[in-house]
Structures are given as structure tokens and as C-alpha cells.
Design a protein around this motif. Structure first.
Motif, short mmCIF file in Angstrom:
data_model
loop_
_atom_site.label_atom_id
_atom_site.label_comp_id
_atom_site.label_asym_id
_atom_site.label_seq_id
_atom_site.Cartn_x
_atom_site.Cartn_y
_atom_site.Cartn_z
N GLN A 1 0.84 -1.19 0.00
CA GLN A 1 0.00 0.00 0.00
C GLN A 1 0.88 1.25 0.00
OE1 GLN A 1 -3.40 0.21 -0.06
NE2 GLN A 1 -3.56 -1.99 -0.31
N PRO A 2 0.48 2.37 -0.57
CA PRO A 2 -0.67 2.49 -1.47
C PRO A 2 -0.38 1.84 -2.82
CG PRO A 2 0.56 4.54 -1.42
CD PRO A 2 1.22 3.62 -0.44
N VAL A 3 -1.37 1.81 -3.70
CA VAL A 3 -1.20 1.18 -5.01
C VAL A 3 -1.34 2.23 -6.11
CG1 VAL A 3 -1.90 -0.71 -6.53
CG2 VAL A 3 -2.31 -0.87 -4.06
N TYR A 4 -0.22 2.65 -6.65
CA TYR A 4 -0.25 3.54 -7.81
C TYR A 4 -0.03 2.72 -9.09
CZ TYR A 4 -0.04 7.58 -4.76
OH TYR A 4 -0.34 8.52 -3.82
N ASP A 5 0.67 1.61 -8.95
CA ASP A 5 1.10 0.83 -10.12
C ASP A 5 1.14 -0.62 -9.65
OD1 ASP A 5 2.75 -0.55 -11.96
OD2 ASP A 5 3.78 1.29 -12.53
N ALA B 1 4.30 -2.63 -10.52
CA ALA B 1 5.48 -2.16 -9.78
C ALA B 1 5.43 -2.71 -8.35
CB ALA B 1 5.54 -0.64 -9.76
N ASN B 2 4.25 -2.72 -7.75
CA ASN B 2 4.16 -3.28 -6.39
C ASN B 2 4.49 -4.78 -6.38
OD1 ASN B 2 3.33 -0.73 -5.65
ND2 ASN B 2 1.72 -1.45 -4.28
#
Lengths: 431, 431
Positions: free
Chosen positions: A373-377, A380-381
Motif C-alpha cells: 500500500q498504497p497502489v499507484y502501479d 510495480a508493487n
């Protein structure tokens, strides 16, 4: 099973949100925004979850999981001659069965749906693989030149024929037989040619070690009038079969073209190459040459685990640093390399990505974790933040083999018991 | 709490089996084969468990956890100017509080007991750190030359004085204040001298970025008549204070001696250095020069996690490959670097290893995992096989902050909620 309202990585490696995936038998039969009408089977709630294609671990020696950390801190030759070889000489079929179960447990927990293996005791591998529901291309490479120089009198040939016949008669195609030549420096030229000719006369793939160490690279050139290992195998006809070549750290000159032109897959094993002090493989040049690059863990004796997610994460980082280029190897590149290219190398055309008609190899990641967290991509995570323990479900060929920390096909406590029994027995014999 | 019949890594970094560790208040008061007589407190069963000292993460920007994966795939300058800086400009104290809680959650889950941080909004960091029970050396480095060239008029000075006073009045000593200069290329010489003089007049440590990129290294030499960043800071008097210098990828020439002679600690951040394409720091030469080497994760914006176990594992592998030496950086070396040297760098002399009289910083690993079996070498399994999820208990200063997947001091669902609220709010303002 219906994966409902899940985030998914699609066949174009794009992230799709709030989608439904329907699996029937061993196939993905529907992907879409609507829930199929009249569906009454099991439903998996996809909230905060991401469905990824499974990883293909393209180079392993799975029973060597029994030797994890044995002889740590010794120089290579002493490690091999004083520890690994004497221990391996004591291994029975049954020991390898337990070692294989342990290794498969690790692989499933880290998102692997299929692996390419090179070892021996193939009957025990088949038993373990079959029980667990994972897929594998397996081969025997236990070659000793001093035993015999006639491949067809060697146990390796017997085991290869066994696995070839097993695969031919297998209904689900989960296990495939490969032919294997351990390496240039461990086989005579005569043997390499015999085995290559044999493989070329069959439908099987070839699996070899190639250009792993500087010693091997330079030694080969001395032994064969300047030929690199890649040139040598090409000359011996080895690459006339579809080949997976592990390591390839010291490729040079025309080697890249030879591998590309002959459709040789490279299994890149970054952890093993670092841990044994071999170095960093020229991944960028391989990709620029158009070679089918894949990722392998190698055996647990030189890794020391079979955590494929960790291996993929390492590859994604390492070559950015080695090439001084933060944009090299995007998340999508890594997805292709670790999933689709691996499936291709094993000759599994209906695997490697999540799409209708493909086998249902689906690995679900729980994003409800501090490091996710957070999840922008989403990708990528997965490739830079995720840990194997984020995997909360693994489905192989439509069958759930792992869910919420529990294996559905492996009695892990029994595996621990037997692995430790084997350790105690072997150590008492070795002392 | 009594850890009963546990395997332990002792102050000599040796593995001791079936030992008992007694903790009273924040100290380890007894280690031995016998269970203390008349003990009637809580007992922790050590079967299949290993008690390790906790890690010291010596370089972090913890609130940046809010920016994990934001702007992935952009070139460095665009990533900074188009994504990171505009997002950071919107961050409030309260945002940083939630980001800090998220980052601390990750760190605790991966075995960290203390971290060294450089950011701003220090009041919110103090609140979060204090609530969670972790230890930290924190500093403010938010310097912009164009604002003012007078340190004592800058917010950074105000925050530094705040944290200095907070630390002075703290009873448990968990939070310490450091002074910080962001880097040579982001501060004028005048500012560097002012801040260094100020730090030298206090009891505080200094925290800087040093020789992270080639651009910085070569730029500094151009700007200051051939002086490297290390030579420049030495000349400015910065190293008269006990200093931690992050990265140090491009150290050269006399830099190694300067750091050694001035007792400067290096915080080696291998993931960040690889991911940003900076390269591989010369760890071997640092160690040969006698420099106090430690490990840091850097911020989650360039890592993309604060998984310290993963960071330590990477360092252990990377430099074997970079130096072509499988015997370089033994498990015991890595233990010293990741625990004891870190404690030393933070001025925490009663931390860094498990021994009687030390603070009770104890991280327990569960070895009952597929990838942790069999066990030939406990430390090898920790440094080459373990995952953060193997950590089943973390005690900091005698207090259990994490047990069996649950935080005792952090409401993680509330953290997720707020982190996602912040994400949504900021994105709507940035669009």
C-alpha cells in the motif's frame, strides 16, 4: 471457480480492475465484466486481490533442497568434493521424493506453476510432481565420463527413456521429459554428440548448463581450439533440439547470435551467479539480440532457496544497476520474462498469461499488506515490493494447490519430519 | 518475558541451542541453560524458533512510503520534478504521520528495531514513532537554497531544535535527534558550514547523502576545485560530528581514508542504488579500509519497500558477485553490519546484539517453513533463505510490538484507510 471482482494482469500485461475470471476444469473459459448467468459454483472474492499469471522457474535441481546451507562458507571445489558429492552419493529415490516435495512447496508458495529440472532419480520426482499438481519439464544429467562413454549403456539414458514414455502416456501433459547434457566440462565430446543425436531424433527439449563460470569458458576454448561453449554445442548439433541453457554469464562474441539463431532459451539465475561469485549475466545484450530470456532459481544448494518471486525481483533490480539505467527492464518486461517466455521455453503454448482458452494457472496476491500500500502501479508493487507471503492462492491447471498459507496437496509436517530424518541419517554416515 | 528453549545468536554471533532468555522491563537480564527459579511471568516457547538481534535501518525517509510506486518508469529528473516534488509539496503533518506509521509497520515486519531517518514534519514522526515503540534517530533536511541561506532562519533549524529538546527530555531514549545536510549538490557551502558548526556545538549526530551518483561526484569536483564530496564535507568541518553518510557509491582515492579517520559510518543502500541505476557501492574496499559499514533501505519511493531483511539478503549476495568471491561477506559479517554496526552508528551502545545488560531488542524467526528446512547453518538460513514473513515476534526495548502477524501498537486497517484517503486527495489536487 469464479474469481469475482478481482484485479487482473491481462494477456497484454495491462492491469484490469473489477473483472471476473471463470475457470472450468483446467482452462480459463471466460473473462469479463459480467458474472456469467446461472453460475452456481465456488466464488472467490477478489477484493484487494490481484490475479497474476504463474511463474515458470526454468532452471532447478529440486531434490538438492535437501542440501540447503550444507557446507556454507567453503571454497567452491572443497564445497563440491567434501560436502555436496559425498552427500549426493548417499541419496536414495525415496530421499529425492521428500526433497522434491520440500522444493515444490517453496516454489508453490512463491508463485511457480511449472519448473524445468535437471537431476536424477526421475521416478521419485514424477511421484512428487504428480501428487502436488505442479507442472515440470524434467531431465536426467547424471553423467560421469569415467563410468562409460556409451550413453545408451548409461543410467541417464534409461531414466530419459522412462520419462519420455511417461510423458507420452500422460493425459494432462503436466510432466514433460527433457534430455539433458550437464555441461561441456563434465562430458566428453563423444557423449555430447551421442546425446544430441538422440535428442534430435525425439520430440524432446534439451537442457544444459552454459558459460556459467570463467573457468568453464576459458577451459572450453583451450580444449576445443578456441570454441566457446555455445560454439562447441552448436558444432555438436545440440541446438538442433529446442534448448534451454542455464546461466550464460560469460557469453561473448558470436555466442549471442548463435543462441538467437538456434532459438536457444537462456535461463538467467541471478542469485546463484552472485552467490557463487560468478558475476552478472549480460541480460541487456541477450534481450537486444532477441534471445528468449527466462528466470531460474537454480538449486537450493547455491541460492539458498527456490523463492521465484525473490529471483524475479532481484533480476528486475540488478540489471538496472549493472547497466546504470533505471528504465531498463520495466515491470512488463519482467512479466514477459518470468511467465510467458518460460512457458514458451517448456513448449507450453497454452500457458504463461491469463486469457480465455489458456490453462488456468492463476496466482493471487493479497494487496492488504503494509508493503503493498498504497497502489499507484499494480505491477510495480508486484515486482519491487511484494513478498512470496503475499500470495494467498495458487491455482495450477485449474486446481487450487495452495490457499491462505495451506497446501491442499502436500502434508508439509510430514515433509519436515522426513527431511530432518534424512539429514540425521546422512550426517551419521558421513561422519 | 522468558524465551524458553530457544535457539539464539549470541554476542559472538555464534548459534546457541536450547537456551533461555529472560527479559525484565526493557533489558535482557539473564541468558542461560537453566530456567530462572521462581519465574512466574509470561513464557514464550522457543521450539523451532530462532532469536536474532534486530536490524538497524540506517538510512530512510519514512513518510515517503506514501509515494511507493508513484511515477514508476519515468527518467530520474522527470520523476522528481513531475511527480515526487509536486506530491511532497502537498504533504501535511498529519499525512506524514500516516505515512510514517505505514513505513514503521513494514520495518517492524522485516525485523527492524531502530531506523535513521531524514525528512521533515518531525513532530508527526515523533508521534508515530512514540506510539509504535520502535526506536529512531530522526533529522530534518528540507533545505532549499533559494528560500534563505541562513540556517537559523530556516524551518529545518526549528525542527532540529524541536527534536533535540524532545530527545533531551525523553526518558526511554527511544528517539534521538540528528542534524542533517541533504547533500553537497543541494546546499550552498555557506549553509554546509553553518549547519556543521551548529552540529559540532551540540551532542547530536550528523546524517548526509554522499557520493550517490556519478553526476554528484563529478559535479562536486567541478564546483569545488577537484574536491570529492567526502573531501568537501571534511573541509567544511562536517565530519567533526559523528556522521552517517548514505550511499557512497562513487567513493574514490583518499575518500576511504577520510571516512575511516573521521569515524564516518556508511549506510549502504543496495536496492536503491540498483533501482535508480547508480551502480554498486565499493563495499569490500570500505570494509578493508576499516569503515563502519551499515545497511539502509532508503525511502520507499526508490526501493520500493522498507523490507530490511530483503535489503540485508541483497547485500550478502550482491558483493559476492561484484567481487567474484563466494567467500566474501560471511553470515557473521552480515550480522555485524546489519545489527551491531547500525546500533553503534546511532550511538546506542546497549543495543545491537543479544547479551545480558543490553536492551531487549529480540526478533524471533519461525524455522517451521519449507524454505527454512533443513537447518545445517542457522545464520545461512537467515541471510540466504529467510523471508520477512518468517518473523513471528518482534520485541523492542522489552515490549512485544508484533506477534504472529499482528501489530500490538498499530491499527493497520486504519493506516490503510488513511493512506488511501491521502492518495485520493493528493491525486485529485495534482490533476
Amino acid at each position: 471457480m469464479l474469481f469475482k471482482n478481482i484485479t487482473m494482469i491481462d494477456e497484454n500485461f495491462d492491469t484490469v480492475k473489477e473483472i471476473n475470471i471463470l475457470v472450468e476444469d483446467n482452462k480459463i473459459v471466460y473473462i469479463g465484466k459480467d458474472v456469467p448467468e446461472n453460475y452456481s459454483g465456488e466464488v472467490y472474492d477478489g477484493k484487494n486481490k490481484v490475479a497474476m499469471p504463474g511463474f515458470f522457474n526454468t532452471h532447478c535441481h529440486v531434490p538438492m533442497t535437501l542440501l540447503r546451507g550444507y557446507g556454507e562458507g567453503l571454497p567452491l571445489q572443497r564445497w563440491l568434493t567434501e560436502r555436496i558429492f559425498p552427500f549426493e552419493a548417499l541419496l536414495t529415490d525415496k530421499d529425492c521424493y521428500w526433497g522434491t516435495l520440500l522444493g515444490i512447496s517453496e516454489m508453490i508458495k512463491s508463485g511457480v506453476v511449472s519448473f524445468t529440472d535437471m537431476y536424477s532419480h526421475l521416478e521419485s520426482l514424477v511421484q512428487a510432481i504428480d501428487e502436488t499438481g505442479i507442472k515440470a519439464n524434467i531431465s536426467n544429467s547424471y553423467l560421469k565420463n569415467d563410468d562409460t562413454n556409451d550413453y545408451f549403456k548409461h543410467n541417464s539414458y534409461k531414466e530419459t527413456e522412462f520419462i519420455r514414455n511417461y510423458a507420452k502416456n500422460s493425459k494432462n501433459g503436466a510432466i514433460k521429459g527433457d534430455v539433458s547434457i550437464h555441461a561441456e566440462y563434465t562430458s566428453s565430446e563423444d557423449l555430447v554428440k551421442q546425446i544430441s543425436d538422440y535428442c534430435n531424433s525425439t520430440e524432446m527439449n534439451m537442457h544444459i548448463h552454459l558459460s556459467e563460470t570463467k573457468l568453464e569458458q576459458e577451459g572450453c576454448k583451450k580444449r576445443y581450439g578456441g570454441l566457446t561453449p555455445a560454439e562447441y554445442f552448436y558444432k555438436c548439433g545440440t541446438f538442433n533440439s529446442k534448448t534451454t541453457a542455464a546461466h550464460c554469464v560469460f557469453l561473448e562474441g558470436d555466442d549471442f547470435n548463435i543462441l538467437k539463431e538456434n532459438n536457444v532459451t537462456v535461463s538467467h539465475c541471478p542469485t546463484s551467479n552472485l552467490k557463487l561469485g560468478s558475476g552478472v549475466a549480460p541480460l541487456k545484450k541477450m534481450l537486444e539480440s532477441g534471445i528468449n530470456v527466462t528466470i531460474g532459481t537454480d538449486g537450493a544448494a547455491s541460492n539458498n532457496n527456490l523463492n521465484m518471486l525473490e529471483e524475479v525481483n532481484l533480476a528486475a533490480l540488478l540489471h538496472k544497476g549493472a547497466n546504470k539505467d533505471p528504465l531498463f527492464l520495466s515491470s512488463k518486461d519482467m512479466l514477459k520474462i518470468s511467465c510467458l517466455n518460460g512457458a514458451k521455453s517448456q513448449g507450453r503454448e497454452d500457458c504463461g498469461c491469463i486469457k480465455v482458452g489458456n490453462r488456468a494457472d492463476i496466482v493471487v496476491y493479497d494487496f492488504n499488506r503494509p508493503h503493498m500500500q498504497p497502489v499507484y502501479d499494480v505491477l510495480a508493487n508486484i515486482f519491487y515490493s511484494a513478498q512470496a507471503s503475499d500470495i494467498c492462492l495458487s491455482m495450477i491447471d485449474g486446481k487450487v494447490v495452495y490457499k491462505n498459507g495451506l497446501f491442499t496437496t502436500i502434508d508439509i509436517e510430514k515433509v519436515y519430519y522426513n527431511v530432518n530424518r534424512i539429514k540425521t541419517e546422512k550426517l551419521s554416515k558421513l561422519r
